[in-house]
Design an enzyme around this catalytic site. Structure first.
Site, PDB file in Angstrom:
ATOM      1  N   LYS A   1       1.866  37.453  55.879  1.00  0.00           N
ATOM      2  CA  LYS A   1       2.507  38.112  55.000  1.00  0.00           C
ATOM      3  C   LYS A   1       2.446  38.249  53.461  1.00  0.00           C
ATOM      4  O   LYS A   1       2.686  36.852  52.621  1.00  0.00           O
ATOM      5  CB  LYS A   1       4.012  37.337  54.852  1.00  0.00           C
ATOM      6  CG  LYS A   1       4.707  37.516  56.265  1.00  0.00           C
ATOM      7  CD  LYS A   1       6.121  37.063  56.206  1.00  0.00           C
ATOM      8  CE  LYS A   1       6.035  37.186  58.390  1.00  0.00           C
ATOM      9  NZ  LYS A   1       5.605  36.603  59.029  1.00  0.00           N
TER      10      LYS A   1
ATOM     11  N   ASP B   1      -0.718  31.616  59.286  1.00  0.00           N
ATOM     12  CA  ASP B   1       0.192  32.316  58.074  1.00  0.00           C
ATOM     13  C   ASP B   1      -1.287  32.858  56.948  1.00  0.00           C
ATOM     14  O   ASP B   1      -2.412  31.926  56.817  1.00  0.00           O
ATOM     15  CB  ASP B   1       1.063  31.387  57.809  1.00  0.00           C
ATOM     16  CG  ASP B   1       2.432  31.697  58.508  1.00  0.00           C
ATOM     17  OD1 ASP B   1       2.064  33.257  58.799  1.00  0.00           O
ATOM     18  OD2 ASP B   1       3.148  31.564  57.918  1.00  0.00           O
TER      19      ASP B   1
END
Length: 412
Positions: A226, A204
């Site tokens: 993200k 991530d």
């Protein structure tokens, strides 16, 4: 008989560079660059990345200058240090050639021996930095670095320890590893050990980038970033790549910031892996919802002041049909509210709480880049929070603490 230097492979000269404020140029924007940005940023370098296409993590990395175009001759003007990190050998060779002409040391990621500098396997503990070079044997240098790290952390160092680190293999499967709030020293011991053993890391954006820099070049890094209100790898695609790599016999680490189960969609990934027959290990991490305020000297609970703390996602606004938060009940609380992912809509959240009965004068602390070297804290009130955040140009990742404890200050 004297051998020429072209016939003898010389050892590299290991040196530490003071890059504070100095121009560092990186050509490329893929997973190799993603590994290096954290440690380069920690060095204080003025980082310029030139690439026609960057991963979401590279694209959103704070503090760098990104040029969305191919490399051109002259791009190294004024640089002190250069990294050629594209997947095109011709481009990398051209970057090295220009760097040599300008007498700038240059790392070539695809073929280290063709560059004029190499990046050692390194670790950092406090003000101690250890770098390991092994004549181009990246697996060995990474294994020795890991063994040294274990020794500094209380483990055993020696030939047996080095060999054990080099040969340690995890069975095929997936580990969901929480990387902690940002500071690489705040990952758990087990999380760091499993990360070091990974064949594939699905990372991530908020996973500590400095820990990615410690991985060997044989480790496949997949960017699952993200970006807030920007590019994102779909959750279904993340699940699929975890299962695909594990079924191919790889040990896969799904590497996240904070804790896998605190806004990390970790349980969704566990369910997908279990349904596919893939073994899963879950390694909890220190969530930034608690650690971030703590790093700023703020306790989320305090005797005689607050008996409750509620962690709330700011991913969607209060009036959104998908919102599951009872904002009216939150507004009636006397305790601490910790808002995550809320900076972009802070005016809406603050207004909703005030409209529901929360005092506009209640203290608020906004903590940007919690636990990192560039952490900063903006102290304000609920009524002024949105304006002050805008004036101070607060950017994600940031945590918003609302309640009496947000007014506490401790000299750390």
């Amino acid at each position: 008989m004297t051998e020429s230097t072209t016939e003898v492979e010389r050892d590299h000269y290991l040196v530490g560079l003071n890059l504070v404020g100095k121009r560092v140029v990186i050509i490329g924007g893929g997973s190799v660059v993603q590994r290096r940005l954290g440690t380069l940023a920690d060095s204080g370098a003025d980082i310029h990345v030139i690439t026609p296409q960057a991963t979401p993590t590279v694209e959103s990395f704070p503090g760098i200058t990104l040029y969305a175009r191919p490399y051109e001759s002259g791009d190294l003007d004024g640089a002190w240090y250069v990294l050629a990190c594209t997947d095109d050998p011709v481009v990398n060779a051209a970057v090295v050639a220009e760097a040599e002409q300008r007498r700038i040391f240059c790392v070539r990621a695809d073929d280290a021996r063709q560059g004029t500098a190499v990046t050692p396997a390194s670790l950092h503990q406090g003000n101690l930095t250890v770098g390991v070079l092994a004549g181009g044997d990246h697996r060995r240098s990474a294994a020795v670095r890991t063994a040294i790290g274990a020794a500094l952390g209380g483990g055993e160092l020696g030939a047996a320890g080095i060999e054990a680190a080099a040969q340690e293999r995890q069975p095929a499967g997936v580990a969901l590893v929480g990387g902690g709030p940002g500071d690489p020293d705040l990952i758990t011991v087990r999380g760091r050990r499993l990360l070091a053993a990974a064949d594939v890391v699905v990372a991530d954006r908020l996973a500590p980038p400095a820990l990615l820099a410690e991985l060997g070049p044989h480790v496949e890094i997949i960017d699952a970033a993200k970006v807030p209100y920007g590019r994102a790898m779909k959750q279904e695609a993340i699940n699929a790549v975890l299962i695909d790599r594990a079924k191919a016999g790889k040990f896969v680490v799904r590497f996240k910031g904070g804790d896998p189960y605190v806004y990390g969609r970790g349980f969704e990934e566990l369910e997908a892996c279990v349904a596919a027959g893939v073994p899963v290990t879950v390694v909890p991490g220190i969530t930034s919802a608690i650690a971030g305020p703590s790093a700023a000297g703020i306790p989320v609970t305090h005797r005689g002041v607050t008996h409750e703390v509620v962690v709330v996602s700011g991913h969607i606004p209060p009036d959104h049909p998908d919102s599951l938060v009872n904002w009216s009940a939150l507004a009636q609380m006397r305790g601490t509210i910790v808002l995550m992912m809320a900076v972009e809509r802070l005016d809406i959240f603050a207004g909703t709480l005030i409209a529901g009965g929360r005092d506009a004068s209640i203290p608020v602390a906004i903590i940007e880049n919690a636990t990192l070297s560039n952490q900063r804290v903006v102290r304000t009130t609920l009524g002024n929070a949105a304006v002050d955040a805008e004036n101070e140009q607060v950017k994600p990742p940031a945590i918003v603490v609302i309640g009496p404890v947000a007014g506490f200050e401790a000299a750390l």
